[in-house]
Design a protein around this motif. Structure first.
Motif, PDB file in Angstrom:
ATOM      1  N   MET A 171       0.819  -1.164   0.019  1.00 22.60           N
ATOM      2  CA  MET A 171       0.341   0.008   0.269  1.00 22.60           C
ATOM      3  C   MET A 171       0.489   0.812  -0.121  1.00 22.60           C
ATOM      4  SD  MET A 171      -1.851  -0.026   3.870  1.00 22.60           S
ATOM      5  CE  MET A 171      -0.026   0.121   5.210  1.00 22.60           C
ATOM      6  N   ASN A 172       0.091   2.452  -0.499  1.00 27.65           N
ATOM      7  CA  ASN A 172       1.113   3.399  -0.171  1.00 27.65           C
ATOM      8  C   ASN A 172       1.025   4.189   0.757  1.00 27.65           C
ATOM      9  OD1 ASN A 172       1.832   3.571  -3.141  1.00 27.65           O
ATOM     10  ND2 ASN A 172      -0.682   4.271  -4.068  1.00 27.65           N
ATOM     11  N   ILE A 173       2.211   5.098   1.381  1.00 25.88           N
ATOM     12  CA  ILE A 173       2.222   5.876   2.189  1.00 25.88           C
ATOM     13  C   ILE A 173       2.261   7.181   1.688  1.00 25.88           C
ATOM     14  CG2 ILE A 173       4.268   6.125   4.368  1.00 25.88           C
ATOM     15  CD1 ILE A 173       5.456   3.383   3.882  1.00 25.88           C
ATOM     16  N   ARG A 174       1.655   7.816   2.622  1.00 20.27           N
ATOM     17  CA  ARG A 174       1.131   9.459   2.060  1.00 20.27           C
ATOM     18  C   ARG A 174       1.727  10.256   2.760  1.00 20.27           C
ATOM     19  NH1 ARG A 174      -1.114   9.109  -3.086  1.00 20.27           N
ATOM     20  NH2 ARG A 174      -2.449   6.853  -3.446  1.00 20.27           N
ATOM     21  N   SER A 175       1.943  11.270   2.089  1.00 12.81           N
ATOM     22  CA  SER A 175       2.331  12.156   2.658  1.00 12.81           C
ATOM     23  C   SER A 175       1.769  13.376   3.446  1.00 12.81           C
ATOM     24  CB  SER A 175       3.412  13.739   1.250  1.00 12.81           C
ATOM     25  OG  SER A 175       1.995  13.966   0.883  1.00 12.81           O
ATOM     26  N   LYS A 176       0.635  12.583   3.347  1.00 14.05           N
ATOM     27  CA  LYS A 176      -0.647  13.796   4.392  1.00 14.05           C
ATOM     28  C   LYS A 176      -1.596  12.409   4.464  1.00 14.05           C
ATOM     29  CE  LYS A 176       0.121  18.543   2.602  1.00 14.05           C
ATOM     30  NZ  LYS A 176      -0.204  19.390   1.668  1.00 14.05           N
ATOM     31  N   ALA A 177      -2.518  12.833   5.629  1.00 13.23           N
ATOM     32  CA  ALA A 177      -3.954  12.364   5.543  1.00 13.23           C
ATOM     33  C   ALA A 177      -4.884  11.692   4.845  1.00 13.23           C
ATOM     34  CB  ALA A 177      -4.654  12.157   7.337  1.00 13.23           C
ATOM     35  N   SER A 178      -4.794  11.887   3.101  1.00 17.10           N
ATOM     36  CA  SER A 178      -5.520  12.390   2.038  1.00 17.10           C
ATOM     37  C   SER A 178      -4.795  11.095   0.990  1.00 17.10           C
ATOM     38  CB  SER A 178      -5.468  13.833   1.689  1.00 17.10           C
ATOM     39  OG  SER A 178      -5.985  13.604   0.379  1.00 17.10           O
ATOM     40  N   THR A 179      -5.981  10.552   0.199  1.00 20.09           N
ATOM     41  CA  THR A 179      -5.839   9.724  -0.857  1.00 20.09           C
ATOM     42  C   THR A 179      -4.953  10.253  -1.936  1.00 20.09           C
ATOM     43  OG1 THR A 179      -8.046   9.406  -1.569  1.00 20.09           O
ATOM     44  CG2 THR A 179      -6.799   7.790  -0.731  1.00 20.09           C
ATOM     45  N   HIS A 180      -4.970  11.949  -2.021  1.00 21.51           N
ATOM     46  CA  HIS A 180      -4.829  13.222  -2.924  1.00 21.51           C
ATOM     47  C   HIS A 180      -3.139  13.394  -2.496  1.00 21.51           C
ATOM     48  CE1 HIS A 180      -8.927  12.429  -4.391  1.00 21.51           C
ATOM     49  NE2 HIS A 180      -9.115  13.122  -3.396  1.00 21.51           N
ATOM     50  N   SER A 181      -2.899  12.880  -1.796  1.00 20.86           N
ATOM     51  CA  SER A 181      -1.627  13.414  -1.784  1.00 20.86           C
ATOM     52  C   SER A 181      -0.316  12.587  -2.191  1.00 20.86           C
ATOM     53  CB  SER A 181      -1.043  13.177  -0.147  1.00 20.86           C
ATOM     54  OG  SER A 181      -1.293  12.095   0.728  1.00 20.86           O
ATOM     55  N   THR A 182       0.433  13.367  -1.925  1.00 20.96           N
ATOM     56  CA  THR A 182       1.563  12.192  -2.978  1.00 20.96           C
ATOM     57  C   THR A 182       2.103  11.123  -1.642  1.00 20.96           C
ATOM     58  OG1 THR A 182       2.612  14.548  -3.682  1.00 20.96           O
ATOM     59  CG2 THR A 182       4.073  12.908  -3.611  1.00 20.96           C
ATOM     60  N   ALA A 183       2.551  10.407  -2.910  1.00 21.27           N
ATOM     61  CA  ALA A 183       3.060   8.720  -1.939  1.00 21.27           C
ATOM     62  C   ALA A 183       4.601   8.967  -2.019  1.00 21.27           C
ATOM     63  CB  ALA A 183       2.516   7.548  -3.193  1.00 21.27           C
ATOM     64  N   VAL A 184       4.772   8.858  -0.522  1.00 22.42           N
ATOM     65  CA  VAL A 184       5.855   8.893  -0.284  1.00 22.42           C
ATOM     66  C   VAL A 184       7.111   7.535  -0.173  1.00 22.42           C
ATOM     67  CG1 VAL A 184       5.718  10.975   0.833  1.00 22.42           C
ATOM     68  CG2 VAL A 184       5.218   9.173   1.879  1.00 22.42           C
ATOM     69  N   GLY A 185       5.913   6.065  -0.211  1.00 21.74           N
ATOM     70  CA  GLY A 185       7.235   4.903   0.325  1.00 21.74           C
ATOM     71  C   GLY A 185       6.199   4.334  -0.121  1.00 21.74           C
ATOM     72  N   VAL A 186       6.157   2.600   0.302  1.00 20.97           N
ATOM     73  CA  VAL A 186       5.208   1.577   0.358  1.00 20.97           C
ATOM     74  C   VAL A 186       5.580   1.175   0.929  1.00 20.97           C
ATOM     75  CG1 VAL A 186       4.940  -0.194  -1.764  1.00 20.97           C
ATOM     76  CG2 VAL A 186       5.453   2.037  -2.784  1.00 20.97           C
ATOM     77  N   ALA A 187       4.299   0.461   1.807  1.00 21.44           N
ATOM     78  CA  ALA A 187       4.531  -0.763   2.672  1.00 21.44           C
ATOM     79  C   ALA A 187       3.304  -2.374   2.503  1.00 21.44           C
ATOM     80  CB  ALA A 187       3.522  -0.240   3.979  1.00 21.44           C
ATOM     81  N   TYR A 188       4.559  -3.541   2.744  1.00 18.89           N
ATOM     82  CA  TYR A 188       3.952  -4.444   2.238  1.00 18.89           C
ATOM     83  C   TYR A 188       3.861  -5.139   3.090  1.00 18.89           C
ATOM     84  CZ  TYR A 188       6.812  -2.778  -1.966  1.00 18.89           C
ATOM     85  OH  TYR A 188       6.858  -2.893  -3.304  1.00 18.89           O
ATOM     86  N   LYS A 189       3.163  -6.115   3.018  1.00 19.73           N
ATOM     87  CA  LYS A 189       2.462  -7.007   3.951  1.00 19.73           C
ATOM     88  C   LYS A 189       3.261  -7.641   4.895  1.00 19.73           C
ATOM     89  CE  LYS A 189      -0.581 -11.103   4.975  1.00 19.73           C
ATOM     90  NZ  LYS A 189      -2.064 -12.161   4.464  1.00 19.73           N
ATOM     91  N   GLY A 190       3.120  -7.336   6.336  1.00 18.53           N
ATOM     92  CA  GLY A 190       4.051  -8.251   7.301  1.00 18.53           C
ATOM     93  C   GLY A 190       5.159  -7.466   7.643  1.00 18.53           C
ATOM     94  N   GLN A 191       5.467  -6.350   6.582  1.00 17.81           N
ATOM     95  CA  GLN A 191       6.081  -5.028   7.216  1.00 17.81           C
ATOM     96  C   GLN A 191       6.284  -4.647   8.863  1.00 17.81           C
ATOM     97  OE1 GLN A 191       6.418  -2.385   4.147  1.00 17.81           O
ATOM     98  NE2 GLN A 191       8.202  -2.833   4.355  1.00 17.81           N
ATOM     99  N   THR A 192       6.894  -4.018   9.732  1.00 14.06           N
ATOM    100  CA  THR A 192       6.199  -3.362  11.147  1.00 14.06           C
ATOM    101  C   THR A 192       6.543  -2.050  10.628  1.00 14.06           C
ATOM    102  OG1 THR A 192       8.512  -3.888  11.671  1.00 14.06           O
ATOM    103  CG2 THR A 192       6.648  -6.215  12.697  1.00 14.06           C
ATOM    104  N   CYS A 193       5.918  -1.302  11.647  1.00 17.41           N
ATOM    105  CA  CYS A 193       5.901   0.441  11.740  1.00 17.41           C
ATOM    106  C   CYS A 193       5.553   0.192  12.977  1.00 17.41           C
ATOM    107  CB  CYS A 193       4.766   0.405  10.681  1.00 17.41           C
ATOM    108  SG  CYS A 193       3.174   0.245  10.971  1.00 17.41           S
TER     109      CYS A 193
END
Length: 70
Positions: free
Chosen positions: A1-23
């Motif tokens: 899934m995309n990691i976004r710069s702001k809490a909005s689907t319209h903001s820029t993607a700054v990275g990607v998270a994959y299943k099983g990654q920890t945060c």
């Protein structure tokens, strides 16, 4: 899934998270969690319904501390 710069689907993607990654979740806003991926250090926002506990076996990112999830 995309990691976004702001809490909005319209903001820029700054990275990607994959299943099983920890945060680590650090903030919550209107259905979005601000996270930092443990492996890459990427910081940004993801939809809260995409963050889960290890027991769920669904979605993508696993918070370091489930109590942080809003």
């Amino acid at each position: 899934m995309n990691i976004r710069s702001k809490a909005s689907t319209h903001s820029t993607a700054v990275g990607v998270a994959y299943k099983g990654q920890t945060c680590k979740a650090s903030d919550y806003s209107n259905g979005w969690d601000k996270i930092k991926l443990k492996k890459t250090g990427v910081v940004g926002w993801v939809r809260s319904d995409m963050v889960h506990t290890p027991d769920d076996d669904v979605h993508t990112c696993v918070p370091e501390d489930p109590a942080c999830h809003g």
